[in-house]
Design a protein around this motif. Structure first.
Motif: not given
Ligand code: SF4
Ligand code: SF4
Length: 205
Positions: A77-79, A81-82, A92, A97-103, A112, A140
């Motif tokens: 998670c780059p921010t 948020a998790t 979360i 959360c910026i919604g990048c969906r890496m998690c 998730r 997320m």
């Molecule tokens: S989508 Fe997942 S990885 Fe991306 S910012 Fe939100 S919680 Fe973090």
């Protein structure tokens, strides 16, 4: 320290889906999403069986966030948020959360769910716990271990509502808790243990 967790007695689970839908109601989970699913292990649908008649069997497997000790989702998670909270839950922060969906990609348990569209409910209004925060499009979400309930000292809704009493909730860091005794009882199954995420949720066969 506190390490909140759920243990699930698979022999008791009757696949009724009450956990899935009580979770959905409690947490205002939008249409088309579940934080907690119940699958039929090895079968191609949720009520399927494996084997050939007369040698058939069916094992229900309730699945949600495993609240891992070493969460793969948090690492990517780059921010921030998790995050892992002081009660041992993986949470979360919806504001970060910026919604990048890496998690989502990193979670080995497919736990998730993403708000691709503005969240909508069949009723047209929120029906869950008023303390559960709203989510919006592009964010997320997943099982929080019913954070709002467990912060009040209550059981998660899935544990409270399971008619088969298949679910045990508690603190794994308290050796006297029912859940610690269940975990120590042997016959414990950890999902995808080889991934190294150290799930706190566990199953008893
Ligand atoms: S989508 Fe997942 S990885 Fe991306 S910012 Fe939100 S919680 Fe973090
Ligand atoms: S509510 Fe209990 S018995 Fe029903 S599917 Fe969930 S864990 Fe199984």
């Amino acid at each position: 320290m506190t390490k909140l967790a759920i243990g699930i007695k698979l022999e008791r689970c009757i696949g009724c889906q009450t956990c899935a839908f009580s979770c959905k109601m409690q947490n205002n989970v939008p249409d088309g999403m579940l934080w907690n699913r119940v699958i039929s292990e090895g079968a191609d649908n949720e009520d399927g069986s494996v084997g050939t008649y007369p040698n058939v069997s069916r094992t229900y497997l309730p699945l949600a966030c495993q609240h891992c000790e070493n969460p793969a989702c948090q690492k990517v998670c780059p921010t921030g948020a998790t995050y892992k909270d002081e009660m041992g839950r993986v949470e979360i922060d919806y504001q970060k959360c910026i919604g990048c969906r890496m998690c989502m990609a990193a979670c080995p348990f497919n736990a998730r769910v993403f708000n691709w569209v503005k969240p909508e409910r069949a009723t047209g209004f929120d029906y869950g716990d008023a303390e559960v925060p709203a989510r919006k499009k592009g964010v997320m979400e997943k099982c929080t271990l019913c954070k709002e309930r467990t912060d009040r000292g209550e059981n998660p809704m899935c544990v409270e509502c399971c008619p088969a009493r298949a679910r045990v909730f508690g603190d794994l860091d308290d050796p006297e808790s029912e859940i610690s005794k269940l975990r120590a009882s042997g016959n414990v199954r950890i999902l995808l243990e080889e991934k190294g995420t150290r799930p706190q949720v566990f199953y008893v066969k």
